[in-house]
Structures are given as C-alpha cells and as structure tokens.
Motif scaffolding. Structure first.
Motif, PDB file in Angstrom:
ATOM      1  N   THR A 110       5.398 -16.134  30.977  1.00  0.00           N
ATOM      2  CA  THR A 110       6.789 -16.153  31.414  1.00  0.00           C
ATOM      3  C   THR A 110       7.325 -14.722  31.467  1.00  0.00           C
ATOM      4  N   ALA A 111       8.071 -14.423  32.514  1.00  0.00           N
ATOM      5  CA  ALA A 111       8.622 -13.070  32.640  1.00  0.00           C
ATOM      6  C   ALA A 111       9.434 -12.702  31.404  1.00  0.00           C
ATOM      7  N   LEU A 112       9.340 -11.446  31.020  1.00  0.00           N
ATOM      8  CA  LEU A 112      10.025 -10.992  29.817  1.00  0.00           C
ATOM      9  C   LEU A 112      11.535 -10.913  30.045  1.00  0.00           C
ATOM     10  N   PRO A 113      12.319 -11.062  28.977  1.00  0.00           N
ATOM     11  CA  PRO A 113      13.781 -10.999  29.116  1.00  0.00           C
ATOM     12  C   PRO A 113      14.226  -9.675  29.748  1.00  0.00           C
ATOM     13  N   GLY A 114      15.153  -9.792  30.676  1.00  0.00           N
ATOM     14  CA  GLY A 114      15.682  -8.610  31.326  1.00  0.00           C
ATOM     15  C   GLY A 114      14.849  -8.105  32.478  1.00  0.00           C
ATOM     16  N   LYS A 115      13.706  -8.745  32.733  1.00  0.00           N
ATOM     17  CA  LYS A 115      12.830  -8.326  33.825  1.00  0.00           C
ATOM     18  C   LYS A 115      13.019  -9.232  35.038  1.00  0.00           C
ATOM     19  N   GLN A 116      12.704  -8.736  36.211  1.00  0.00           N
ATOM     20  CA  GLN A 116      12.725  -9.582  37.400  1.00  0.00           C
ATOM     21  C   GLN A 116      11.541 -10.540  37.357  1.00  0.00           C
ATOM     22  N   THR A 117      11.696 -11.703  37.984  1.00  0.00           N
ATOM     23  CA  THR A 117      10.699 -12.767  37.857  1.00  0.00           C
ATOM     24  C   THR A 117       9.799 -12.936  39.075  1.00  0.00           C
ATOM     25  N   GLY A 118      10.140 -12.327  40.190  1.00  0.00           N
ATOM     26  CA  GLY A 118       9.350 -12.527  41.398  1.00  0.00           C
ATOM     27  C   GLY A 118       9.763 -13.755  42.183  1.00  0.00           C
ATOM     28  N   ALA A 119      10.847 -14.404  41.760  1.00  0.00           N
ATOM     29  CA  ALA A 119      11.272 -15.633  42.431  1.00  0.00           C
ATOM     30  C   ALA A 119      11.617 -15.387  43.904  1.00  0.00           C
ATOM     31  N   ALA A 120      12.095 -14.184  44.221  1.00  0.00           N
ATOM     32  CA  ALA A 120      12.500 -13.887  45.598  1.00  0.00           C
ATOM     33  C   ALA A 120      11.318 -13.836  46.550  1.00  0.00           C
ATOM     34  N   VAL A 121      10.087 -13.717  46.019  1.00  0.00           N
ATOM     35  CA  VAL A 121       8.918 -13.682  46.888  1.00  0.00           C
ATOM     36  C   VAL A 121       8.787 -14.994  47.655  1.00  0.00           C
ATOM     37  N   GLY A 122       9.273 -16.078  47.060  1.00  0.00           N
ATOM     38  CA  GLY A 122       9.210 -17.379  47.733  1.00  0.00           C
ATOM     39  C   GLY A 122       9.943 -17.375  49.060  1.00  0.00           C
ATOM     40  N   ALA A 123      11.046 -16.625  49.147  1.00  0.00           N
ATOM     41  CA  ALA A 123      11.783 -16.549  50.401  1.00  0.00           C
ATOM     42  C   ALA A 123      10.966 -15.829  51.464  1.00  0.00           C
ATOM     43  N   LEU A 124      10.208 -14.815  51.060  1.00  0.00           N
ATOM     44  CA  LEU A 124       9.344 -14.104  52.008  1.00  0.00           C
ATOM     45  C   LEU A 124       8.242 -15.029  52.515  1.00  0.00           C
TER      46      LEU A 124
END
Length: 284
Positions: free
Chosen positions: A13-27
C-alpha cells in the motif's frame, strides 16, 4: 498472460503522504478510447514496430529534461514516456497477449523477489551487497527459465540490449560481470588497462591494419568505460558533457572569427588553437 502472479505476501500500500498512481487509470482509459473503433485514426494504425522510434525518442527526451534540470519539462517528458508504455501494453492486449495490469503485476512481483533484503530475511547493508544479491537472484531466475525451455545456460550478461548505446552497453556489461565476481578490485586496474590498450592501439596504428585498429580502438573505449564505472562515474553522461563543452568552445571560436568576417577554414591551426584556449579560459 491474463493469469496473475501468485498473490504477494507483503503490504505494498502506498505510504502516507505519497501519491498512489491512481491517476494512471485515466491514462489507460484514454488510450483505450483512442484505439477503439471511432477513436484516433493515427493511433489505430500504429504497430509495435512503428512505435519503437517514439519510445526511443521519448526516452532521450527524459534524459535531456533531467540533464537540463527543468522540473516541469521532466514531469511532461515522463508522461510522454509513460504513454508509450501504456500504448504498447494496449496493442498487446488487443492481440490477446497481456495488458497494462499484467505489466505492473509482473514488475512488482519481480522487484519483491529481487529485494529479499527488504521484503525477506537476507542481509544487505551496502549498495554493493544489494547489487550482488540482485545479480545472483537474476542469474538463478534466468537459469531456471533456460532449463525449463531447454535452452543454452543463461549468461550474467543476458538482458543487455544489443541496440543500447554503445557506452551504456559497455558499462552495463562491466557492471553485470562485476556483480558475479569478475571485476577489478579498484580503479587502478582499469586505469592500467587503459594504458595497456593505448599501447596496443599505437602498435595497430603503426601496422596500418584497419581491422586491428578498429578492434584496439574498441578495446580502449571499453577500458575507459570500465574506468569510469570503477570511479563511480557514468561514461555516457561524461561524454555527453564533454560534447557539450566542445560545442560551446567551437561556437566561441566560430563567433570570434565571424566578427572578423572569416570562417573557421580561414584561420590557421595556431589561431584556431589560440581561440580554443580562450574559450576554455572563459569556462574557468
């Protein structure tokens, strides 16, 4: 390729305060729309072969952005490179081979396997120990694959693209060989090798055999790359910087002569050298 690797036993799981990569799904969704019926005609015409030049170009544009220190440009160029990864994965998915999730799962599983000093009980206190562990695990994996496919035994040098830039390929070859114990103890070894290879190059030049000259020149370059590696320097970056310095000095020389209504060809070797030394003095 739709089958997922075995579930991982580590929490990624992404660490607290870090970006998760969720936006890659839109690409990914955008790329799927572009390649769908009614999408972009140009995108739909592309093949893995036609995409290769764009992948190479975008890779070098990322390198230029990093070297230039422009943060916004770096972000943009990484996006362009990521697009190429998603694009190729979608082309393969259309073939029924694999998709972007398989790519991500595969690299995650590989990195967990190759980092037992982080996710297991292997001890690696230094970067050298970590690299040696990585090399051993990689060699074992390749050997297992070769046995399963009844292929020739794998080599520690497997996986270095023949199409990679020559300096990068030479550096990676030395690095991979060193990781399995074939290396100089320190930078003195490759430095002596450079002297040895230069002497052999001089002998080849005296003999006039172009094939031997080319071979000895290549050996000298390889020795220099090994020296850079043992000094903790990147030969590719060092040569790129040297070429930039050459271009800047040559531009100074051209500008100075153009101010007199002359070209480089009009200047004597002595004058060219004087202007070159003046250009070097400006840098210091």
């Amino acid at each position: 390729m739709e089958n997922s690797p075995a579930p991982l036993s580590v929490d990624l799981t992404a660490l607290p305060g870090k970006q998760t990569g969720a936006a890659v799904g839109a690409l990914v969704g955008l790329m799927q729309r572009l390649l769908a019926p009614g999408g972009c005609p140009w995108d739909r015409e592309q093949t893995l072969a036609t995409l290769i030049p764009y992948l190479v170009e975008e890779t070098y544009e990322v390198v230029d952005a990093v070297a230039g220190g422009d943060v916004e440009e770096h972000c943009e160029e990484l996006g362009d490179l990521l697009l190429q990864v998603v694009f190729q994965a979608e082309v393969r998915h259309a073939e029924g081979a694999f998709g972007i999730d398989d790519v991500a799962r595969g690299i995650v599983a590989k990195l967990v396997r190759r980092h037992p000093h982080v996710f297991g009980d292997v001890k690696a206190q230094t970067s050298e120990q970590a690299l040696a562990s990585w090399a051993r695990l990689k060699a074992d994996e390749k050997a297992q694959k070769a046995r399963a496919a009844n292929k020739r035994p794998s080599s520690a040098l497997d996986g270095i693209p023949r199409s990679a830039p020559a300096l990068l390929r030479a550096s990676r070859a030395g690095e991979k060989a060193g990781a399995v114990g074939f290396d100089f103890a320190d930078a003195d070894g490759p430095r002596q090798k450079v002297t040895e290879e230069l002497a052999e190059l001089d002998q080849a030049l005296a003999g006039g055999d172009r094939d031997r000259i080319a071979a000895e020149l290549g050996d000298t370059l390889f020795a220099l790359v090994n020296l850079a590696r043992k000094l903790g320097l990147d030969a590719e970056s060092a040569l790129r910087a040297a070429t930039d310095r050459f271009a800047a000095r040559f531009s100074h020389l051209e500008t100075a002569l153009a101010a007199q209504g002359r070209s480089v060809r009009d200047a004597s070797p002595e004058e060219q050298d004087r202007l070159w030394q003046a250009a070097k003095a400006i840098e210091s």
